[in-house]
Each structure stands twice: as structure tokens, then as C-alpha cells.
Design a protein around this motif. Sequence first.
Motif, PDB file in Angstrom:
ATOM      1  N   LYS A   1      10.176 -12.163  22.887  1.00 54.12           N
ATOM      2  CA  LYS A   1       9.885 -11.298  21.746  1.00 54.12           C
ATOM      3  C   LYS A   1      10.371  -9.873  22.018  1.00 54.12           C
ATOM      4  O   LYS A   1      10.994  -9.245  21.162  1.00 54.12           O
ATOM      5  N   GLU A   2      10.096  -9.360  23.204  1.00 53.35           N
ATOM      6  CA  GLU A   2      10.531  -8.009  23.564  1.00 53.35           C
ATOM      7  C   GLU A   2      12.052  -7.899  23.597  1.00 53.35           C
ATOM      8  O   GLU A   2      12.613  -6.894  23.152  1.00 53.35           O
ATOM      9  N   ILE A   3      12.709  -8.940  24.106  1.00 56.79           N
ATOM     10  CA  ILE A   3      14.177  -8.944  24.162  1.00 56.79           C
ATOM     11  C   ILE A   3      14.753  -8.934  22.751  1.00 56.79           C
ATOM     12  O   ILE A   3      15.691  -8.185  22.451  1.00 56.79           O
ATOM     13  N   ASP A   4      14.192  -9.746  21.872  1.00 55.90           N
ATOM     14  CA  ASP A   4      14.673  -9.787  20.487  1.00 55.90           C
ATOM     15  C   ASP A   4      14.480  -8.437  19.791  1.00 55.90           C
ATOM     16  O   ASP A   4      15.360  -7.981  19.066  1.00 55.90           O
ATOM     17  N   ASP A   5      13.336  -7.794  20.016  1.00 50.78           N
ATOM     18  CA  ASP A   5      13.090  -6.474  19.415  1.00 50.78           C
ATOM     19  C   ASP A   5      14.093  -5.438  19.936  1.00 50.78           C
ATOM     20  O   ASP A   5      14.612  -4.623  19.170  1.00 50.78           O
ATOM     21  N   CYS A   6      14.364  -5.478  21.220  1.00 53.73           N
ATOM     22  CA  CYS A   6      15.350  -4.545  21.798  1.00 53.73           C
ATOM     23  C   CYS A   6      16.740  -4.790  21.223  1.00 53.73           C
ATOM     24  O   CYS A   6      17.481  -3.832  20.953  1.00 53.73           O
ATOM     25  N   LEU A   7      17.102  -6.045  21.026  1.00 52.91           N
ATOM     26  CA  LEU A   7      18.412  -6.357  20.448  1.00 52.91           C
ATOM     27  C   LEU A   7      18.523  -5.860  19.006  1.00 52.91           C
ATOM     28  O   LEU A   7      19.557  -5.322  18.607  1.00 52.91           O
ATOM     29  N   VAL A   8      17.455  -6.013  18.231  1.00 50.19           N
ATOM     30  CA  VAL A   8      17.468  -5.519  16.846  1.00 50.19           C
ATOM     31  C   VAL A   8      17.584  -4.001  16.831  1.00 50.19           C
ATOM     32  O   VAL A   8      18.360  -3.437  16.055  1.00 50.19           O
ATOM     33  N   GLN A   9      16.818  -3.331  17.687  1.00 46.87           N
ATOM     34  CA  GLN A   9      16.895  -1.867  17.757  1.00 46.87           C
ATOM     35  C   GLN A   9      18.286  -1.403  18.194  1.00 46.87           C
ATOM     36  O   GLN A   9      18.827  -0.444  17.643  1.00 46.87           O
ATOM     37  N   ALA A  10      18.866  -2.077  19.158  1.00 48.82           N
ATOM     38  CA  ALA A  10      20.201  -1.703  19.624  1.00 48.82           C
ATOM     39  C   ALA A  10      21.236  -1.910  18.525  1.00 48.82           C
ATOM     40  O   ALA A  10      22.145  -1.098  18.354  1.00 48.82           O
ATOM     41  N   LYS A  11      21.079  -2.987  17.771  1.00 50.32           N
ATOM     42  CA  LYS A  11      22.006  -3.248  16.661  1.00 50.32           C
ATOM     43  C   LYS A  11      21.896  -2.148  15.604  1.00 50.32           C
ATOM     44  O   LYS A  11      22.909  -1.637  15.126  1.00 50.32           O
ATOM     45  N   ASP A  12      20.661  -1.782  15.257  1.00 49.30           N
ATOM     46  CA  ASP A  12      20.452  -0.716  14.263  1.00 49.30           C
ATOM     47  C   ASP A  12      21.001   0.618  14.757  1.00 49.30           C
ATOM     48  O   ASP A  12      21.669   1.343  14.027  1.00 49.30           O
ATOM     49  N   ARG A  13      20.722   0.949  16.017  1.00 48.97           N
ATOM     50  CA  ARG A  13      21.218   2.210  16.571  1.00 48.97           C
ATOM     51  C   ARG A  13      22.736   2.236  16.655  1.00 48.97           C
ATOM     52  O   ARG A  13      23.361   3.262  16.419  1.00 48.97           O
ATOM     53  N   SER A  14      23.333   1.107  16.997  1.00 44.37           N
ATOM     54  CA  SER A  14      24.797   1.083  17.093  1.00 44.37           C
ATOM     55  C   SER A  14      25.429   1.237  15.718  1.00 44.37           C
ATOM     56  O   SER A  14      26.446   1.912  15.573  1.00 44.37           O
TER      57      SER A  14
END
Length: 174
Positions: free
Chosen positions: A74-87
Motif C-alpha cells: 500500500k505504501e509503495i503504491d501511494d509513493c508511486l502515485v505521488q511520484a507520478k503526480d509530481r513528475s
Amino acid sequence: MDHLQAGGVKWMMYWIIFALFTTAETFTDIFLCWFPFYYELKIAFVAWLLSPYTKGSSLLYRKFVHPTLSSKEKEIDDCLVQAKDRSYDALVHFGKRGLNVAATAAVMAASKGQGALSERLRSFSMQDLTTIRGDGAPAPSGPPPPGSGRASGKHGQPKMSRSASESAGSSGTS
């Protein structure tokens, strides 16, 4: 198909474990390089990971990596979504800045370089006109000397006076 998937999973496990080993090796080399047979043990470890008989990479992956990844999914998925949004936001931000810089540079070049550009184009056109004259060598880009006027004929040959052409013809036959 199952055989291909099983082979792909085996290699995926190996490369994940090998990447972790390489990362850890960067730090352990500093402290353990003095240890006797350290480099030989590293080679034996990689052979153990690779061997289809020992299945070392599969064992380490299933024992340590998979449970850790599963518990942190769950934490990994949240980090990936945040990284996608930030990028995406960074891409839009830098894209706008890049367009602003390019537009500013174009306007500055047009305003500062207009006189230089027209002078450069004029000098090119003068050189082109002088090569049409037929002498082949480009003339100086400045204005023509006074009194030169248009001395060229119909086909680009310079006009010669009658006495000059007669003297040229008589000197060539003697």
C-alpha cells in the motif's frame, strides 16, 4: 506458456536479489575487503544464487523480499502515485518555463538582431549579384567604385571599346 512464465519469474527473482547484493556489496567492500577469501566468497555466493540446483535467488526472494514487498504494498503504491503526480506537475512547470525562455529569446533576437540580419542579407545579395557579372571572384561587399556604372553586356561580358578590342586582337596574332 507456463514454462516461459516460470522461467521469467526465476530470472526476475535472480535480478532483484542480484541488485540488492550489488547495492550491499558497495558498502561491504569498504569494510570487509581485508577478510581472507572475501572475493572468492562473493563469487561463490553469486554462483549459489544462479544455480538451478540450489535455487538461491528464489529462496532469498521468497524468504525475505516477497514478504517485505507484500507488507509494504500500500505504501509503495501511494509513493508511486505521488511520484507520478509530481513528475507530471514538474513536466508542465518546466515545459511552460522552457516556452517562456524560448519566446523571450526569440523576441530579443528579433529586436536586437534585426539591423544585423538585414545587413547580413544585403551583403549576401551583393555578393550574389557580383558573381553574375561573370568574373567569378566575389567583389567586395561595399558599394561599387564611382564611375564604374554598368559595364557589363547582355551575357555578363564586360563591354570593351573598339580600340581596346583591336589592340587585343592584334597582339594575339603576332
